[in-house]
Design a protein around this motif. Structure first.
Motif, PDB file in Angstrom:
ATOM      1  N   GLU A  43       4.453   7.950 -11.320  1.00  0.00           N
ATOM      2  CA  GLU A  43       5.395   8.705 -10.483  1.00  0.00           C
ATOM      3  C   GLU A  43       4.780  10.007  -9.962  1.00  0.00           C
ATOM      4  O   GLU A  43       5.271  10.587  -9.004  1.00  0.00           O
ATOM      5  N   SER A  44       3.664  10.455 -10.582  1.00  0.00           N
ATOM      6  CA  SER A  44       3.000  11.685 -10.110  1.00  0.00           C
ATOM      7  C   SER A  44       1.917  11.392  -9.084  1.00  0.00           C
ATOM      8  O   SER A  44       1.323  12.307  -8.533  1.00  0.00           O
ATOM      9  N   MET A  64       1.502   7.916 -15.334  1.00  0.00           N
ATOM     10  CA  MET A  64       0.952   8.684 -14.210  1.00  0.00           C
ATOM     11  C   MET A  64       1.509   8.225 -12.862  1.00  0.00           C
ATOM     12  O   MET A  64       1.378   8.933 -11.865  1.00  0.00           O
ATOM     13  N   SER A  92      -5.817  15.915  -6.612  1.00  0.00           N
ATOM     14  CA  SER A  92      -5.667  15.810  -8.067  1.00  0.00           C
ATOM     15  C   SER A  92      -5.946  14.355  -8.458  1.00  0.00           C
ATOM     16  O   SER A  92      -5.362  13.436  -7.871  1.00  0.00           O
ATOM     17  N   LEU A 102      -5.683  11.683 -11.402  1.00  0.00           N
ATOM     18  CA  LEU A 102      -5.075  11.397 -12.709  1.00  0.00           C
ATOM     19  C   LEU A 102      -5.779  10.164 -13.279  1.00  0.00           C
ATOM     20  O   LEU A 102      -5.737   9.087 -12.689  1.00  0.00           O
ATOM     21  N   SER A 162      -2.480  13.427  -4.666  1.00  0.00           N
ATOM     22  CA  SER A 162      -2.812  13.036  -6.049  1.00  0.00           C
ATOM     23  C   SER A 162      -3.085  11.532  -6.084  1.00  0.00           C
ATOM     24  O   SER A 162      -2.324  10.740  -5.519  1.00  0.00           O
TER      25      SER A 162
END
Length: 317
Positions: A218-219, A216, A10, A12, A268
């Motif tokens: 923390e993801s 973004m 992913s 971001l 991610s």
């Protein structure tokens, strides 16, 4: 023969990212000056802290020099977006040179504030990083000793003003919002009467880019920040990403500098760019990730920017 499936990742994509209005204006100033006066046009210091931008402008006919002494008097010279000490344009006038000041208007605002505090007989504290061109430019607006540079919370705790009742502060425009707030908090606790800027000095673009990374961080297992080690706002984005919860964060000049071992165990990745990094470097990084992974790109937008700064009158066609 079937090709092995690419691992999923992913991506971001922080927004806003990349060029801010001040950088955009500075680059346009160099391009316009070359159109108006022809090559070569001299630029004192890197116009912005990005090698790719500098190399592109060199190809158009810009010559980058360290000091005014390195410029001939019969060619125009441009001062960088970071701002210059007052002595520099004074010297250019004395040598009867054509010069264009590409100082970001938000840096110029800090210069005006510092002058106002000085005129009101206040001692001035500048929160910033020693040796950064913006700090050199701001301190060079006033006589030696008028401005004291504080770099850390410890500096703010131990600073002793000449007269606590006649004290003010300004800040570099590209600092960490949170670190600066902590330092300002110390100064305001110790000196409740300290005069603050009318409007915060840290520029909108620095704040927005840090907010997007926080959103973004923390993801993301890994955050890649495209920018130069000389670029204060880019270096701060790496720190902000780690503080926001990213497991790892790295500063890279371009996709060529990525060590793909960083992606081991990463599902991610966050991508952003400092305020002096062009968007084509972001696109190239995403393409490099997509070549190795089955990448799903999702934009993480915290605000929309529509700030535009006018070019200096001397360049208006």
């Amino acid at each position: 023969m079937t090709t092995p499936e690419k691992p999923q990742i992913s991506v971001l994509l922080a927004a806003p990212r990349g060029f801010c209005a001040g950088v955009d204006r500075a680059i346009q100033i160099v391009e316009q000056a070359i159109r108006k006066w022809g090559a070569p046009v001299y630029v004192r210091h890197e116009i912005v802290h990005n090698r790719h931008v500098v190399e592109r402008l060199e190809a158009l006919g810009a010559v980058f020099v360290e000091e005014l002494d390195d410029c001939p008097t019969d060619r125009p010279v441009i001062f960088s977006a970071h701002g210059v000490p007052k002595a520099v344009p004074a010297e250019a006038r004395a040598r009867e040179m054509i010069y264009v000041d590409a100082t970001c208007p938000l840096v110029s605002k800090v210069h005006v504030e510092a002058q106002r505090h000085f005129d009101e007989a206040r001692e001035i504290v500048l929160i910033g990083h020693a040796g950064h061109p913006e700090v050199i430019g701001t301190m060079g607006q006033l006589p030696p000793g008028a401005i004291t540079l504080l770099e850390t919370v410890a500096d703010a705790e131990t600073f002793t003003p000449r007269d606590p009742s006649k004290l003010s502060f300004v800040t570099q425009t590209t600092l960490s919002v949170d670190d600066t707030a902590e330092m300002v908090g110390v100064l305001q606790r110790r000196f409740p009467g300290i005069a603050a800027p009318h409007k915060e000095d840290i520029c909108y673009a620095t704040t927005n880019r840090q907010d997007a990374v926080k959103a973004m961080g923390e993801s993301a297992d890994l955050v890649l920040v495209i920018g130069s080690p000389k670029s204060s706002n880019s270096v701060r984005l790496v720190e902000v990403a780690k503080r926001a919860g990213a497991r790892d964060a790295r500063l890279v000049g371009s996709a060529d500098e990525v060590d793909w071992a960083w992606f081991d165990g990463v599902s991610s990745v966050g991508v952003t760019a400092g305020a002096s990094a062009p968007e084509d470097l972001v696109e190239a990084l995403i393409a490099a990730i997509a070549a190795r992974f089955d990448a799903r790109v999702e934009e993480v937008r915290v605000t929309k920017e529509d700030v535009v700064f006018k070019l200096p009158r001397v360049l208006a066609e």
